[in-house]
Write an enzyme that holds these catalytic residues in place. Structure first.
Site, short mmCIF file in Angstrom:
data_model
loop_
_atom_site.label_atom_id
_atom_site.label_comp_id
_atom_site.label_asym_id
_atom_site.label_seq_id
_atom_site.Cartn_x
_atom_site.Cartn_y
_atom_site.Cartn_z
N ARG A 121 -3.51 -9.75 5.37
CA ARG A 121 -3.99 -9.89 3.98
C ARG A 121 -2.87 -9.42 3.05
NH1 ARG A 121 -6.33 -6.78 0.05
NH2 ARG A 121 -8.04 -7.71 -1.13
N LYS A 148 0.81 -1.23 0.00
CA LYS A 148 0.00 0.00 0.00
C LYS A 148 0.84 1.27 0.00
CE LYS A 148 -4.40 -1.88 1.35
NZ LYS A 148 -5.37 -2.16 2.40
N1 HH2 Z 1 -7.51 -3.80 1.12
C1 HH2 Z 1 -7.90 -3.83 -0.17
C2 HH2 Z 1 -9.04 -4.56 -0.56
N2 HH2 Z 1 -9.76 -5.25 0.36
N3 HH2 Z 1 -10.09 -5.97 2.57
C3 HH2 Z 1 -9.74 -5.95 3.86
N4 HH2 Z 1 -10.45 -6.65 4.77
N5 HH2 Z 1 -8.65 -5.23 4.30
C4 HH2 Z 1 -7.88 -4.50 3.44
O1 HH2 Z 1 -6.92 -3.84 3.88
C5 HH2 Z 1 -8.24 -4.49 2.05
C6 HH2 Z 1 -9.38 -5.25 1.64
C7 HH2 Z 1 -7.12 -3.07 -1.19
O2 HH2 Z 1 -6.08 -3.85 -1.71
P1 HH2 Z 1 -6.15 -4.68 -3.08
O3 HH2 Z 1 -7.22 -5.71 -3.02
O4 HH2 Z 1 -4.81 -5.18 -3.38
O5 HH2 Z 1 -6.44 -3.61 -4.19
P2 HH2 Z 1 -7.74 -3.20 -5.00
O6 HH2 Z 1 -8.74 -2.68 -4.02
O7 HH2 Z 1 -7.22 -2.12 -5.92
O8 HH2 Z 1 -8.27 -4.39 -5.74
#
Ligand code: HH2
Length: 274
Positions: free
Chosen positions: A251, A217
């Site tokens: 995660r 992040k």
């Molecule tokens: N972060 C993201 C998405 N979902 N869910 C939880 N519970 N906690 C988190 O910190 C979290 C989440 C964002 O990361 P990512 O899935 O890699 O990216 P994107 O939202 O661009 O798909």
């Protein structure tokens, strides 16, 4: 770090599987469901305890997609994983219709970045007996990083999570099905993220296991000066810190590396406690 501040149970790894064209770090990696399913199986073999499948990016500025589009992305992957994965699957969605379809296709956990603020999501979790991951976000992805603002960020997140977990319980979800997540990077500045991480053990006081997602992040980019594709080492620094602070589930995108990091951390923790 004094031994007594170290946690007593192991931290599990949740592997991230984004089947989106636009996720901030792995968007577009799995245009075909077979490749996405293979990635999930690989993460399980690498030691993931759960896989989180998402069909809509929640990165800052992301454009929302329809339930049809989201279902069209995630269901073929879940279908291909049916009967082939021994660990639980979560669906990362804010939409009850997507969550319902994913649960019917074998997912058992709903990861809602809007923290089950939609009553239909709470009712669905109760009706299906699903595990619920309640995450905090200030605002919505389109604008959440414009001007995040809090009095005391940790207290405000605690208040939100307490209210939402109570609402889930009122809807009929049992306590042992609930996880909480402070939502790193969701409507938070670098200072907010650092405050949350430095006090991440506080969230366990709510009485639910804590999940947190530091992986690749922006706060890691801000601290290291690295672009998104080069934030693994920074992510592992956060993973080790969170393990020391008792976070139950991290995660991450890089499962193999996080599992190795935690193996070394746990061995040292156990040695220190013996
Ligand atoms: N972060 C993201 C998405 N979902 N869910 C939880 N519970 N906690 C988190 O910190 C979290 C989440 C964002 O990361 P990512 O899935 O890699 O990216 P994107 O939202 O661009 O798909």
């Amino acid at each position: 770090m004094p031994t007594e501040t170290l946690r007593q149970t192991r931290t599990a790894v949740m592997g991230v599987l984004n089947v989106t064209p636009d996720s901030f770090s792995d968007g577009g990696r799995f245009p075909d469901p077979e490749a996405a399913a293979a990635a999930a199986l690989r993460m399980a073999a690498e030691g993931a305890s759960w896989i989180d499948v998402g069909g809509e990016s929640s990165r800052p500025g992301a454009a929302p997609v329809s339930a049809d589009v989201e279902r069209g992305r995630v269901l073929p992957v879940l279908e291909r994983l049916s009967g082939r994965l021994e660990i639980p699957l979560s669906i990362d969605t804010t939409k009850p219709e997507v969550a319902r379809a994913a649960l019917a296709m074998g997912a058992s956990i709903v990861n809602d970045v809007t923290g089950f603020t939609n009553p239909a999501m709470r009712d669905l979790a109760a009706e299906t007996n699903a595990v619920a991951v309640v995450m905090h976000m200030q605002g919505a992805p389109a604008s959440m990083q414009t001007a995040p603002s809090y009095g005391d960020v940790v207290s405000e997140i605690l208040e939100f999570l307490a209210a939402q977990t109570a609402a889930l319980e009122s809807a009929g979800v049992s306590r042992d099905k609930i996880y909480v997540d402070p939502g790193i990077g969701f409507g938070k500045t670098l200072a907010h993220n650092l405050a949350i991480l430095s006090r991440i053990d506080t969230f366990a006081a709510l009485g639910f296991p804590v999940v947190a997602g530091p992986s690749r992040k922006a706060f890691i980019g801000a601290l290291t000066g690295r672009p998104v594709e080069d934030r693994l080492a920074g992510t592992l620094g956060a993973v080790a810190w969170m393990a020391a602070k008792g976070v139950s589930v991290v995660r991450v995108h890089d499962v193999r590396e996080a599992v190795d990091c935690l193996k070394v951390f746990e061995a040292l923790r156990e040695e220190a406690a013996s």
